[in-house]
Design a protein around this motif. Structure first.
Motif, mmCIF file in Angstrom:
data_model
loop_
_atom_site.group_PDB
_atom_site.id
_atom_site.type_symbol
_atom_site.label_atom_id
_atom_site.label_comp_id
_atom_site.label_asym_id
_atom_site.label_seq_id
_atom_site.Cartn_x
_atom_site.Cartn_y
_atom_site.Cartn_z
ATOM 1 N N LEU A 127 1.020 -1.101 -0.043
ATOM 2 C CA LEU A 127 0.048 0.023 -0.043
ATOM 3 C C LEU A 127 1.001 1.357 -0.105
ATOM 4 O O LEU A 127 1.650 1.414 0.871
ATOM 5 N N HIS A 128 0.605 2.094 -0.927
ATOM 6 C CA HIS A 128 1.334 3.332 -0.872
ATOM 7 C C HIS A 128 0.708 4.310 -1.404
ATOM 8 O O HIS A 128 -0.220 4.500 -2.659
ATOM 9 N N ASP A 129 0.460 5.328 -0.653
ATOM 10 C CA ASP A 129 -0.793 6.602 -1.114
ATOM 11 C C ASP A 129 -1.908 6.262 -1.355
ATOM 12 O O ASP A 129 -2.323 6.667 -2.296
ATOM 13 N N GLY A 130 -2.422 5.329 -0.899
ATOM 14 C CA GLY A 130 -3.978 4.750 -0.791
ATOM 15 C C GLY A 130 -3.965 3.816 -2.052
ATOM 16 O O GLY A 130 -4.937 3.213 -2.212
ATOM 17 N N GLU A 131 -2.982 3.531 -2.789
ATOM 18 C CA GLU A 131 -2.978 2.289 -4.004
ATOM 19 C C GLU A 131 -2.782 1.252 -3.365
ATOM 20 O O GLU A 131 -1.274 1.113 -2.768
ATOM 21 N N ILE A 132 -2.983 -0.009 -3.690
ATOM 22 C CA ILE A 132 -2.339 -1.454 -3.339
ATOM 23 C C ILE A 132 -2.121 -2.108 -4.550
ATOM 24 O O ILE A 132 -3.005 -2.149 -5.660
ATOM 25 N N VAL A 133 -0.952 -2.729 -4.704
ATOM 26 C CA VAL A 133 -0.393 -3.549 -5.769
ATOM 27 C C VAL A 133 -0.077 -4.972 -4.821
ATOM 28 O O VAL A 133 0.194 -4.663 -3.953
ATOM 29 N N ASP A 134 -0.465 -6.076 -5.742
ATOM 30 C CA ASP A 134 -0.073 -7.319 -4.947
ATOM 31 C C ASP A 134 0.583 -8.432 -5.881
ATOM 32 O O ASP A 134 0.769 -8.109 -7.163
ATOM 33 N N ALA A 135 1.123 -9.593 -5.281
ATOM 34 C CA ALA A 135 1.542 -10.442 -6.213
ATOM 35 C C ALA A 135 1.496 -11.917 -5.629
ATOM 36 O O ALA A 135 1.465 -11.835 -4.239
ATOM 37 N N ALA A 136 1.518 -12.874 -6.030
ATOM 38 C CA ALA A 136 1.308 -14.245 -5.625
ATOM 39 C C ALA A 136 2.504 -15.073 -6.347
ATOM 40 O O ALA A 136 2.824 -15.116 -7.363
ATOM 41 N N ALA A 137 2.885 -16.251 -5.374
ATOM 42 C CA ALA A 137 3.549 -17.202 -6.027
ATOM 43 C C ALA A 137 3.615 -18.461 -5.326
ATOM 44 O O ALA A 137 2.976 -18.289 -4.016
ATOM 45 N N GLY A 138 3.860 -19.677 -5.918
ATOM 46 C CA GLY A 138 3.980 -20.874 -5.081
ATOM 47 C C GLY A 138 2.516 -21.554 -5.145
ATOM 48 O O GLY A 138 1.678 -21.282 -5.771
ATOM 49 N N VAL A 139 2.389 -22.534 -4.427
ATOM 50 C CA VAL A 139 1.403 -23.196 -4.298
ATOM 51 C C VAL A 139 0.664 -23.056 -3.065
ATOM 52 O O VAL A 139 1.359 -22.796 -1.772
ATOM 53 N N LEU A 140 -0.735 -23.375 -2.826
ATOM 54 C CA LEU A 140 -1.602 -23.310 -1.600
ATOM 55 C C LEU A 140 -1.230 -24.597 -0.678
ATOM 56 O O LEU A 140 -1.630 -24.500 0.567
#
Length: 434
Positions: A29-42
């Motif tokens: 989260l930076h200045d109200g904006e959210i970016v995300d990423a995911a990797a691997g397995v559940l």
């Protein structure tokens, strides 16, 4: 944040492969904006991939959610943090009745109530799980007088959850959902039954699937709540977007120095950085899961890392180092390591037998001026004996010679008796000299 998002997209899969992490989500989260990423397995059996909307247990980060519900009660004039807990919960009982009669809500929030904290009681899954939990606390012993010593206390947060129930007139998980989860419009599970039908990560011990299920009675402290990293940061964004919860960021206790400095707020753990900025956050651990949250309010920045097995800490440090460095010009403190020239240990004042709720720790002199800590579980047949070596770190602290999960544990030597002998070994929890 395009550069951050691109770095996470490329680097996160590489990091979890390098360090043997099963699966991970990262959100920034930076200045109200959210970016995300995911990797691997559940899950290492099904190999279903981690996606951004999968839910992970967040463990003790839940304590910040519970503290937020408590702060709402304070803001509405329904609760005074400095009055005895018994004014709200007359049924609150401990082995030391005098201690139970004076412990305050603030002490519960700040981990200074002084009673045993790791009471993981299975009280079922009904609406009375916290009522039953408090009934089972009646023989809980003090490790220190109320208000004297910071000792991380899960059971104190269960008591806080019961305070929320009584003052709101509803089960804790219902209040949590109505006042925070639904208010923020996020997808989260507050009971094990709510995991069904959701894309849900499974916990792993190393790379092996964990079958253990955490008891729901500990839910206000962090045994059940699960969500995505993005959803966790929607909660943080609420905190950064209002002054309603600013009191939670104020330092309440200077905690023992385990090598990182900082202190304790109301729910939040407070961090210091070398460039003068301050931050807050929390970490969480349940069987097979590790979760990490760091927030830099002055920079409008927060980072959440959720993992479900393997050596998570090196991945977390890499992510924090990159993101906090790029977006807040912060440099992480190096984790503590044994000094090249160990600090001399006053063996006569340190050696002896110390007791925790579950184990006896036998501290004896070892080679090269070190001490050996031999942990023996009580009431467990054929339990393995764990022996670890510690060397002098500071005048008031020892440090483990060998790292575990990527870090060397620091044990602070707290308190002195009439002969100058150490009263408590403190590593977040405490062992009391016998």
């Amino acid at each position: 944040m395009n550069n951050t998002a691109e770095w996470l997209r490329i680097r996160l899969p590489e990091l979890i492969a390098e360090h043997g992490v099963v699966g991970a989500q990262v959100a920034v989260l930076h200045d109200g904006e959210i970016v995300d990423a995911a990797a691997g397995v559940l899950n290492n059996v099904t190999h279903e991939p981690v996606t951004g909307d999968a839910i992970f247990q967040i463990g003790s980060i839940t304590k910040v959610w519970t503290a937020t519900l408590v702060q709402e009660l304070v803001n509405e004039g329904l609760l005074d943090l400095d009055r005895p807990v018994r004014e709200v919960l007359p049924e609150f009982r401990l082995a030391d009745d005098q201690a139970a009669s004076v412990i305050t809500t603030r002490q519960l929030l700040c981990h200074t109530a002084g009673f045993e904290g790791d009471l993981f009681y299975d009280t079922g899954n009904g609406d009375d799980i916290l009522v039953k939990y408090l009934e089972r606390m009646a023989d809980t012993e003090q490790t220190s007088p109320p208000g004297e010593l910071y000792v991380y206390c899960n059971s104190g947060y269960v008591v806080l959850g019961r305070i929320v129930e009584v003052l709101r007139g509803k089960p804790f998980n219902t209040v949590l959902r109505e006042r925070l989860i639904d208010r923020l419009g996020i997808d989260a599970a507050t009971r094990h039954a709510e995991y069904a039908g959701r894309l849900c990560a499974s916990g792993h011990d190393g790379m092996k699937l964990v079958e253990e299920k955490t008891p729901e009675g500990d839910s206000p402290a962090g045994s059940v709540l699960a969500m995505s990293a993005r959803s966790l940061l929607a909660f943080v964004r609420m905190h950064l977007g209002t002054t309603e919860f600013d009191a939670m960021r104020e330092i309440q206790v200077v905690t023992p120095d385990f090598g990182f400095g900082g202190g304790q707020g109301l729910g939040w753990i407070l961090h210091d950085y070398d460039n003068g900025l301050s931050g807050l956050g929390h970490a969480g651990q349940t069987p097979g899961f590790r979760a990490y949250l760091r927030v830099i309010p002055e920079a409008g920045l927060a980072v959440a890392v959720l993992t479900n097995g393997g050596a998570a800490l090196p991945v977390v440090r890499a992510v924090h180092g990159k993101v906090l460095g790029d977006l807040a010009n912060l440099t992480l403190r190096e984790p503590p390591k044994p000094p090249d020239v160990p600090v001399p240990i006053d063996l006569d004042k340190v050696t002896g037998v110390y007791r925790t709720r579950r184990a006896d720790l036998h501290v004896t002199a070892s080679e090269h001026g070190r001490v050996s800590v031999r942990g023996v579980l009580r009431d467990v047949a054929d339990a393995p004996v764990v022996v670890e070596e510690y060397t002098g770190f500071r005048d008031d602290a020892l440090i483990a010679v060998e790292p575990e999960n990527g870090s060397h544990e620091v044990v602070v030597l707290c308190g002195r008796d009439g002969e100058g002998k150490v009263k408590w070994l403190h590593w977040g929890r405490v062992a009391v000299r016998q």
